[in-house]
Design a protein around this motif. Structure first.
Motif: not given
Length: 425
Positions: A45-52, A121-125, A133-140
């Motif tokens: 529901f767009g919550l992953d982008v809102a978290l960012l 996992s997309l929310v976590i990324a 923490e770009i390296r973790y974002f890129a990995f997940f």
């Protein structure tokens, strides 16, 4: 580096499936992945982008960040569970009514379980991205899912207790649980668990912020998935598999575009917002020229060695040669024009960009409806390439109207110089 590794792992997984099970197995997996992506649009529901957005805003107050992450994960979990169960119990309706393929039902049931860890996992990324923490974002974001999928693929194939056709879907689904659990543990460690929570933002405010973001992100995913879905409706699983492999091969062209664009985006914003018109124009032209020069060799290689590259995935995939030629034409318009999406988004024209994408999506769907029943996967390729050319054309025209220059001016100059040298020789 992680982006390259993720792409390589994706192609390794693709090769494993196509070489061991053929185009039909990959076609089934591609349909399941498209269904998963569309279901995930609703569950997130767009919550992953809102978290960012909010995590970046609240830092360095980790108590607020912990509260925000807790609420975001909880909301996505509830939505994912509801949609996952709905997809599981309606798998027969989806396979029979939508795709008219009863054999897809058990595969959709399997992938429905992957929806929960996939969305979370997309929310976590995105949370890692917000924490810088770009390296973790890129990995997940990508490498992790294919890393675990490959491990489980080898395990299931070795022990041979799962039907071969179901191995790709099982491998990906179980792998997503590993991605989620490892990502969640690492995220909790980064934000010091869920202790000392502080009220940061209401759930209603989060949903209010997230809902318009869902629209923009959903258009992207729908454009990427609609061809696969519609071929699945009008044709067989083998055609889906052949088309999807051609799509992924043509995607090698866009890799350079994505990499250069991700670096260019902050510079677009910086020069534009500092009212440096000449600097903005210069950087747009430089990035467009760099994209053009780095992608042209890839397009030429893929066009010349078209059949040999497809043969690498199996003899059956040579049937996708015509599809790949057409898709490369669409990719050429993409790379010739430059980072149009980022140019618009970084200059306050994100709504215009969203509207252009929406028009391209409608155009794509209409062409698919007309062409796929008549000429199959060639029709899907024409629809995909045409919609890409249309949205590039509209974006280029809008940028010319607003900013007063063509994004690809340097490409014309470079080409004319080459032609002049060729004439002299």
């Amino acid at each position: 580096v992680l982006k390259i590794i993720g792409s390589l792992l994706g192609y390794v997984f693709l090769l494993l499936v196509t070489r061991t099970a053929g185009p039909q197995a990959w076609g089934v997996f591609a349909i399941c992945l498209a269904v998963l992506n569309i279901a995930s649009i609703i569950s997130r529901f767009g919550l992953d982008v809102a978290l960012l957005r909010y995590i970046s805003e609240f830092l360095p107050d980790f108590s607020k960040v912990r509260d925000l992450v807790k609420k975001g994960i909880w909301l996505v979990f509830i939505l994912s569970v509801a949609i996952s169960f709905g997809l599981y119990f309606l798998s027969g309706v989806v396979s029979n009514t939508v795709f008219q393929k009863p054999n897809l039902s058990p595969f959709i049931q399997i992938i429905s379980f992957a929806l929960i860890p996939f969305s979370l996992s997309l929310v976590i990324a995105q949370s890692f991205r917000g924490l810088k923490e770009i390296r973790y974002f890129a990995f997940f974001s990508q490498p992790a899912r294919y890393f675990f999928a490959i491990i489980f693929f080898f395990s299931f194939s070795y022990f041979d207790f799962i039907e071969q056709a179901k191995v790709p879907v099982y491998s990906f689904s179980i792998g997503m649980f590993c991605v989620f659990f490892s990502g969640a543990l690492l995220l909790l460690r980064k934000i010091d668990g869920l202790k000392n929570l502080t009220f940061s933002i209401s759930i209603s405010q989060m949903i209010k912020t997230a809902s318009p973001m869902m629209l923009s992100s959903s258009i992207y995913l729908l454009i990427a998935s609609i061809d696969t879905i519609m071929i699945g409706i009008y044709s067989n699983e083998s055609d889906v598999g052949i088309y999807n492999v051609a799509i992924r091969v043509s995607g090698l062209v866009a890799f350079s575009l994505a990499s250069i664009s991700s670096i260019s985006a902050p510079k677009f914003s910086e020069t534009y917002n500092n009212a440096d018109k000449e600097g903005f124009k210069k950087f747009v032209h430089e990035s467009t020229r760099l994209i053009f020069l780095s992608t042209i060799p890839i397009i030429i290689i893929l066009a010349v060695f078209n059949k040999y590259i497809l043969l690498f995935f199996g003899n059956e995939f040579i049937a996708g040669a015509g599809v790949l030629y057409i898709l490369l034409l669409g990719q050429f318009s993409n790379t010739f024009s430059g980072s149009l999406g980022f140019i618009l988004q970084m200059t306050g024209n994100e709504k215009i960009f969203r509207n252009i994408l929406a028009l391209a999506l409608i155009f794509n769907i209409v062409l698919n409806l007309i062409l796929i029943p008549k000429i199959g996967i060639i029709g899907a390729a024409i629809a995909s390439a045409s919609s890409l050319i249309v949205w590039n054309f509209l974006a280029v025209i809008y940028i010319r109207k607003v900013f007063g220059f063509w994004t690809f001016e340097t490409n014309f100059k470079f080409t004319s110089k080459l032609l002049k040298k060729e004439d002299e020789l």
